[in-house]
Motif scaffolding. Structure first.
Motif, PDB file in Angstrom:
ATOM      1  N   THR A  73      31.526  53.536  48.202  1.00  0.00           N
ATOM      2  CA  THR A  73      32.394  52.915  46.733  1.00  0.00           C
ATOM      3  C   THR A  73      33.833  51.350  47.416  1.00  0.00           C
ATOM      4  O   THR A  73      33.109  50.811  48.435  1.00  0.00           O
ATOM      5  CB  THR A  73      33.626  54.065  46.483  1.00  0.00           C
ATOM      6  N   ARG A  74      34.504  51.003  46.575  1.00  0.00           N
ATOM      7  CA  ARG A  74      35.139  49.915  47.161  1.00  0.00           C
ATOM      8  C   ARG A  74      36.608  50.564  46.726  1.00  0.00           C
ATOM      9  O   ARG A  74      36.996  51.478  45.784  1.00  0.00           O
ATOM     10  CB  ARG A  74      35.683  48.447  46.330  1.00  0.00           C
ATOM     11  N   ASP A  75      37.562  50.237  47.448  1.00  0.00           N
ATOM     12  CA  ASP A  75      39.056  51.161  47.457  1.00  0.00           C
ATOM     13  C   ASP A  75      39.972  50.276  46.851  1.00  0.00           C
ATOM     14  O   ASP A  75      39.326  48.850  46.073  1.00  0.00           O
ATOM     15  CB  ASP A  75      39.570  50.798  48.900  1.00  0.00           C
ATOM     16  N   GLU A  76      41.112  49.753  46.782  1.00  0.00           N
ATOM     17  CA  GLU A  76      42.148  49.042  45.697  1.00  0.00           C
ATOM     18  C   GLU A  76      41.880  47.783  45.982  1.00  0.00           C
ATOM     19  O   GLU A  76      42.100  46.828  45.476  1.00  0.00           O
ATOM     20  CB  GLU A  76      43.127  49.580  45.484  1.00  0.00           C
ATOM     21  N   VAL A 318      39.073  28.787  38.352  1.00  0.00           N
ATOM     22  CA  VAL A 318      38.265  28.825  39.677  1.00  0.00           C
ATOM     23  C   VAL A 318      37.917  27.328  40.814  1.00  0.00           C
ATOM     24  O   VAL A 318      37.409  26.610  39.583  1.00  0.00           O
ATOM     25  CB  VAL A 318      37.164  29.769  40.639  1.00  0.00           C
ATOM     26  N   ALA A 319      37.275  27.007  42.029  1.00  0.00           N
ATOM     27  CA  ALA A 319      37.274  25.703  42.297  1.00  0.00           C
ATOM     28  C   ALA A 319      35.366  25.567  41.937  1.00  0.00           C
ATOM     29  O   ALA A 319      35.133  24.758  41.823  1.00  0.00           O
ATOM     30  CB  ALA A 319      37.359  25.403  43.129  1.00  0.00           C
ATOM     31  N   THR A 320      34.814  26.689  41.946  1.00  0.00           N
ATOM     32  CA  THR A 320      33.567  26.215  42.207  1.00  0.00           C
ATOM     33  C   THR A 320      32.423  27.186  40.826  1.00  0.00           C
ATOM     34  O   THR A 320      33.671  27.868  39.730  1.00  0.00           O
ATOM     35  CB  THR A 320      32.728  26.149  43.504  1.00  0.00           C
ATOM     36  N   ILE A 321      32.120  28.447  41.740  1.00  0.00           N
ATOM     37  CA  ILE A 321      31.659  29.461  40.109  1.00  0.00           C
ATOM     38  C   ILE A 321      31.613  30.819  41.337  1.00  0.00           C
ATOM     39  O   ILE A 321      30.622  31.644  41.164  1.00  0.00           O
ATOM     40  CB  ILE A 321      29.858  28.858  40.592  1.00  0.00           C
ATOM     41  N   VAL A 322      32.341  31.312  42.309  1.00  0.00           N
ATOM     42  CA  VAL A 322      32.195  32.029  42.412  1.00  0.00           C
ATOM     43  C   VAL A 322      34.276  32.588  42.729  1.00  0.00           C
ATOM     44  O   VAL A 322      35.303  31.794  42.872  1.00  0.00           O
ATOM     45  CB  VAL A 322      32.273  31.664  45.026  1.00  0.00           C
ATOM     46  N   PRO A 323      34.109  33.814  41.982  1.00  0.00           N
ATOM     47  CA  PRO A 323      35.209  34.934  41.941  1.00  0.00           C
ATOM     48  C   PRO A 323      36.331  34.524  43.261  1.00  0.00           C
ATOM     49  O   PRO A 323      35.778  34.931  45.039  1.00  0.00           O
ATOM     50  CB  PRO A 323      34.931  35.958  41.428  1.00  0.00           C
ATOM     51  N   SER A 324      37.402  34.435  43.441  1.00  0.00           N
ATOM     52  CA  SER A 324      38.577  34.861  44.340  1.00  0.00           C
ATOM     53  C   SER A 324      38.391  36.073  45.118  1.00  0.00           C
ATOM     54  O   SER A 324      38.717  36.341  46.322  1.00  0.00           O
ATOM     55  CB  SER A 324      39.749  34.644  43.895  1.00  0.00           C
ATOM     56  N   GLN A 325      37.476  36.828  44.993  1.00  0.00           N
ATOM     57  CA  GLN A 325      38.015  38.454  45.141  1.00  0.00           C
ATOM     58  C   GLN A 325      36.062  38.080  46.073  1.00  0.00           C
ATOM     59  O   GLN A 325      36.277  39.600  46.821  1.00  0.00           O
ATOM     60  CB  GLN A 325      37.837  39.435  44.226  1.00  0.00           C
ATOM     61  N   ASN A 326      35.547  37.435  45.656  1.00  0.00           N
ATOM     62  CA  ASN A 326      34.406  37.836  46.326  1.00  0.00           C
ATOM     63  C   ASN A 326      33.947  37.152  47.884  1.00  0.00           C
ATOM     64  O   ASN A 326      34.728  36.489  48.818  1.00  0.00           O
ATOM     65  CB  ASN A 326      32.907  37.023  45.666  1.00  0.00           C
ATOM     66  N   LYS A 492      44.182  52.651  36.306  1.00  0.00           N
ATOM     67  CA  LYS A 492      44.052  50.498  36.474  1.00  0.00           C
ATOM     68  C   LYS A 492      41.858  50.920  36.385  1.00  0.00           C
ATOM     69  O   LYS A 492      41.377  51.112  37.016  1.00  0.00           O
ATOM     70  CB  LYS A 492      44.415  50.745  37.811  1.00  0.00           C
ATOM     71  N   PRO A 493      41.924  49.179  35.647  1.00  0.00           N
ATOM     72  CA  PRO A 493      41.083  49.013  35.637  1.00  0.00           C
ATOM     73  C   PRO A 493      40.704  48.348  36.918  1.00  0.00           C
ATOM     74  O   PRO A 493      41.230  47.951  37.401  1.00  0.00           O
ATOM     75  CB  PRO A 493      40.867  48.332  34.913  1.00  0.00           C
ATOM     76  N   ASN A 494      38.515  48.619  37.385  1.00  0.00           N
ATOM     77  CA  ASN A 494      38.760  47.619  38.806  1.00  0.00           C
ATOM     78  C   ASN A 494      37.760  46.370  38.431  1.00  0.00           C
ATOM     79  O   ASN A 494      38.123  46.067  37.025  1.00  0.00           O
ATOM     80  CB  ASN A 494      37.500  48.203  39.124  1.00  0.00           C
ATOM     81  N   VAL A 495      37.359  45.645  38.695  1.00  0.00           N
ATOM     82  CA  VAL A 495      37.034  43.943  39.192  1.00  0.00           C
ATOM     83  C   VAL A 495      35.515  44.012  38.363  1.00  0.00           C
ATOM     84  O   VAL A 495      35.732  42.978  37.927  1.00  0.00           O
ATOM     85  CB  VAL A 495      37.263  43.032  40.267  1.00  0.00           C
ATOM     86  N   MET A 496      35.119  45.071  38.454  1.00  0.00           N
ATOM     87  CA  MET A 496      33.286  44.695  37.704  1.00  0.00           C
ATOM     88  C   MET A 496      34.009  44.734  37.034  1.00  0.00           C
ATOM     89  O   MET A 496      32.605  44.017  35.591  1.00  0.00           O
ATOM     90  CB  MET A 496      33.204  45.622  39.248  1.00  0.00           C
ATOM     91  N   TYR A 502      37.536  57.614  36.826  1.00  0.00           N
ATOM     92  CA  TYR A 502      38.192  59.122  37.410  1.00  0.00           C
ATOM     93  C   TYR A 502      39.843  59.471  37.668  1.00  0.00           C
ATOM     94  O   TYR A 502      40.212  60.181  37.287  1.00  0.00           O
ATOM     95  CB  TYR A 502      37.712  59.067  38.656  1.00  0.00           C
ATOM     96  N   ASN A 503      39.946  58.083  37.486  1.00  0.00           N
ATOM     97  CA  ASN A 503      41.746  58.146  38.261  1.00  0.00           C
ATOM     98  C   ASN A 503      42.750  58.182  36.661  1.00  0.00           C
ATOM     99  O   ASN A 503      43.620  58.417  36.737  1.00  0.00           O
ATOM    100  CB  ASN A 503      42.306  57.113  38.957  1.00  0.00           C
TER     101      ASN A 503
END
Lengths: 507, 305
Positions: A73-76, A318-326, A492-496, A502-503
């Motif tokens: 999974t992914r953490d916060e 965003v500068a290109t097509i990549v989101p800042s979190q990736n 808290k919603p996630n970035v996806m 669950y929380n």
């Protein structure tokens, strides 16, 4: 006489309609008292199936993520984190090893172990399953090492295999249950390892789940979780105001503004990893084949202003097509700065001092945005005719290469690795490619085949620099997720944008 | 009479085959479901593979032949989105749609018949004018707008009824009213004008001259003769109710066939769209037959051979 009667009715109607804003806060306490341990989430459409390996759409995933778990999974902070697997490492170029948790049981009591992993991935990749999930197609073989260790052997090196096991490619299903009851029964009565257990499904109406007290991370706080289907956004907003629904999802900025005025509802805006851009078809002859024209288009559109006005501020440039979190995003690369003079100069340089005419395709739900963009382009002489259509038709036209030279597109980099953002678009032989560039092709090969993160980061950086220079897209923004939540709900919603509840709890 | 029904049934088969053909080809004009089903990162091979699994790699004529062959064997195919037989998907949701349409019909008739009769008898009075004004409003308002207004008033403002979804009668009342409003207005208007016409005819004057009670004059003589056009329109309107339920179901989150058809069209789920259209067309054909047979009951002068 007749007109008098008509006027009377009109007045009655207006008076009644006028009452709506004044008297909406009465029953709120009553409704929040009875829902102390249950939560109702609304989304616009229902799941097609509850077999997690036979679906690939958001409404299905939103429900299923609450009944099933994935290997990782992914953490916060959106870093990879243990799920059903506790450790993972690459043994060689084509083998990833996963160590599993030992205390996990499916809802029917069946133990979760390496055999279950093998069964799940084999089932996923079996052609008879007809799974729309393609993430783990690179897995050639699943080898059980011992009861809680398993190796995934890939046909070629797959640097982001662990990222993919966060998604539904890595979902684990119960072997004995499926063998005993069959696929059809499983799709109607799903059994997973997740925080909620399946109770009932009334199609196009609701899916009801109850807490799994034996969940390996601890039982969820809510006893009952219901996913309601409300296709009409106005109706969803009404249901949120009356307290029938605790969380309304996928709101549009205009609806969010409307909900903000209600004192029982919090509107939450959270960053998503979905990026949007205007694809510029560079493969056809004409002005768009020239890089100066494409750069000019990027300079001509005031993206910041569009975000602030049309999207109510609910997006990030965003500068290109990549989101800042990736993984792979190069933050040293800056987005185009709005500069109408420079745009005009570039157009003149390319031989189009008076601009030109072209067409743009878009989903009719995005009408406000694309018309704002078209208007901006009009200021430098690029006259754009906007064609609006339903989302499915747009997808079809793009796939069939029948779309206009410009089209508005969104893309989620699910794996949170820039590979996902580039995959279908950048390399010249890919499905949605509209830009042929040998340099880019070479760089895509490097980032897709190497397991060394430094080499990959470097390749990603170079692709992004190339994207700015060549401007095969009109770069825009990544959208925020908008939710309407009852004041007493904590979540808290996630970035996806997947609705993992669950929380969630009630204050 | 029996041979008439048999003949009509044979016609119905041709009508349904025609409907099936149109549904088949129009659905395929709208695009490729595989492009929508698979995520953007699917490869061309994966797409071709899925297309072959769904039988969509064959020429259109062959696909059509297979479709008709399956159809005459009552095999309606599987939905690509739900992976289940289309017929069971629809029959699962049909009760909800019929419940809604039935309730609308009942509400419409309960209001429209007395309103139409009284306004015809009291023609020109304030009551008549009131009814006709309401009818005008009822006919002019689109169903989705009425639906949203009702939700705003009865759910958000007054908190009397739930905003949508299926459940007890309290869930049914708003969508049924919204869906039935147009029909209610239409029937009131039609019944009023046809009753006014009947009331001015010679046999009514005769009946009155005989000294019959006014109730009997209207109930037995006038009303019966003015019902024929009403029955025709009610029959046609039941079809419209089933069609109109597409919008109403979406507005009120009612889990019926209409909502599913919208989803199926968005997903280019051809088999499901076709089955739904054929089934709804079938219901329409049957209702029409029933209406034609009802004529005999209402008007003994009509006979079928």
């Amino acid at each position: 006489m007749k007109s008098k009667v008509l006027a009377f009715f009109l007045i009655v109607f207006l008076v009644l309609a006028g009452c709506t804003s004044s008297k909406s806060k009465d029953n709120s306490t009553a409704s929040s008292e009875k829902k102390r341990d249950s939560l109702v989430v609304a989304q616009a459409s229902d799941a097609g199936t509850l077999d997690p390996q036979k679906q690939g759409k958001m409404p299905d995933m939103n429900i299923l993520i609450n009944m099933f778990d994935t290997l990782l999974t992914r953490d916060e902070n959106n870093k990879l984190a243990p799920g059903l697997a506790t450790e993972w490492k690459a043994i060689d170029d084509t083998t990833w090893q996963f160590k599993l948790r030992k205390d996990v049981k499916f809802h029917n009591g069946e133990p979760f172990n390496a055999e279950a992993v093998k069964f799940s991935i084999d089932r996923l990749n079996n052609p008879d399953t007809k799974s729309p999930i393609v993430e783990l197609k690179t897995v050639k073989e699943v080898v059980v090492i011992d009861e809680y260790t398993v190796n995934l052997v890939t046909s070629a090196s797959d640097p982001i295999l662990p990222n993919k096991t966060v998604l539904f490619g890595g979902v684990m299903v119960p072997p004995n249950y499926i063998k005993e009851k069959g696929d059809d029964y499983f799709a109607q009565h799903p059994v997973g390892t997740g925080p909620y257990k399946f109770v009932s499904w009334q199609k196009d109406h609701q899916v009801v789940m109850e807490a799994n007290p034996d969940y390996f991370r601890g039982a969820p706080k809510m006893k009952k979780l219901t996913f309601r289907v409300i296709p009409n956004l106005a109706d969803m907003v009404a249901a949120t105001k009356t307290g029938e629904v605790d969380i309304a999802t996928s709101l549009t900025p205009d609806v969010a503004t409307q909900l903000k005025s209600d004192s029982n509802v919090n509107v939450i805006s959270t960053p998503w990893i979905r990026t949007f851009y205007m694809v510029i078809d560079t493969t056809k002859e004409g002005p768009m084949a020239k890089k100066e024209v494409r750069q000019a288009m990027n300079y001509a559109v005031n993206v910041k202003q569009i975000i602030d006005t049309v999207l109510g501020g609910h997006a990030q440039r965003v500068a290109t097509i990549v989101p800042s979190q990736n993984f792979g995003v190069d933050k040293s690369i800056k987005p185009f700065k709005y500069n109408i003079e420079k745009a005009k100069k570039l157009l003149a340089q390319a031989g189009y001092p008076d601009g030109f005419s072209t067409e743009m395709d878009a989903n009719n739900l995005d009408v406000d945005i694309v018309q704002a963009i078209a208007a901006e382009l009009g200021k430098v002489g690029i006259k754009v005719k906007v064609n609006l259509m339903d989302g499915a038709t747009l997808t079809n036209n793009i796939a069939a290469k029948k779309a206009s030279p410009l089209y508005y597109l969104g893309n989620t980099g699910w794996t949170m690795d820039a590979l996902s953002n580039f995959q279908s678009y950048i390399k010249s032989d890919r499905r949605y490619n509209a830009w042929k560039n040998a340099e880019a092709d070479k760089l895509v090969d490097i980032e897709e085949q190497s397991i060394d993160s430094k080499t990959r980061l470097d390749a990603f950086s170079q692709i992004q620099k190339l994207l700015i220079d060549e401007s095969p897209y009109l770069f825009l923004y990544q959208l925020d997720g908008l939710y309407g939540m009852s004041k007493d709900v904590e979540w808290k919603p996630n970035v996806m944008g997947v609705l993992n509840m669950y929380n969630a709890s009630i204050k | 009479m029996f041979s008439y029904i048999l003949r009509r049934c044979i016609y119905a088969i041709f009508v349904l085959l025609g409907v099936a053909t149109v549904a088949f080809f129009i659905a395929r004009l709208t695009g490729d479901p595989v492009a929508i089903m698979l995520p953007p990162d699917a490869t061309v091979e994966q797409m071709n593979h899925l297309r072959a699994q769904l039988g969509m790699d064959k020429p259109l004529v062959v696909q059509y032949g297979m479709f008709i062959w399956d159809l005459v064997h009552f095999n309606m195919g599987e939905s690509i989105r739900y992976g289940e037989p289309t017929l069971s998907l629809i029959t699962e949701r049909l009760p909800a749609t019929l419940e809604l349409a039935g309730a609308s019909l009942i509400i419409a008739l309960i209001v429209a018949i007395p309103a139409g009769i009284i306004s015809a008898i009291k023609r020109g009075t304030w009551f008549d004018r009131l009814v006709m004004s309401v009818v005008l409003i009822g006919q002019s308002m689109p169903v989705f707008w009425v639906g949203i207004l009702l939700i705003l008033l009865f759910s958000v403002t007054w908190r009397l009824l739930p905003t949508g979804g299926i459940g007890g009668w309290e869930h049914l009342i708003m969508p049924a009213f919204a869906l039935g409003l147009h029909m209610m207005a239409l029937i009131t208007r039609l019944l009023r004008s046809s009753l006014i016409e009947a009331l001015s005819s010679d046999y009514i004057r005769t009946a009155r001259a005989k000294g019959l009670f006014p109730r009997k004059v209207i109930g037995k003589h006038a009303l019966r003769n003015s019902l024929l056009p009403v029955v025709t329109i009610v029959g046609l309107q039941i079809g419209a109710l089933l069609g109109g339920s597409v919008v109403t179901e979406v507005v009120f989150a009612w889990p019926g066939v209409g909502q599913m058809i919208i989803q199926a069209i968005n997903n280019r789920d051809f088999a499901l769209v076709q089955t739904a259209i054929i089934l709804l067309a079938g219901i329409f054909v049957i209702i029409n037959l029933i209406v034609d047979l009802l004529y005999v009951v209402i008007d003994p002068r009509i006979q079928y051979k």
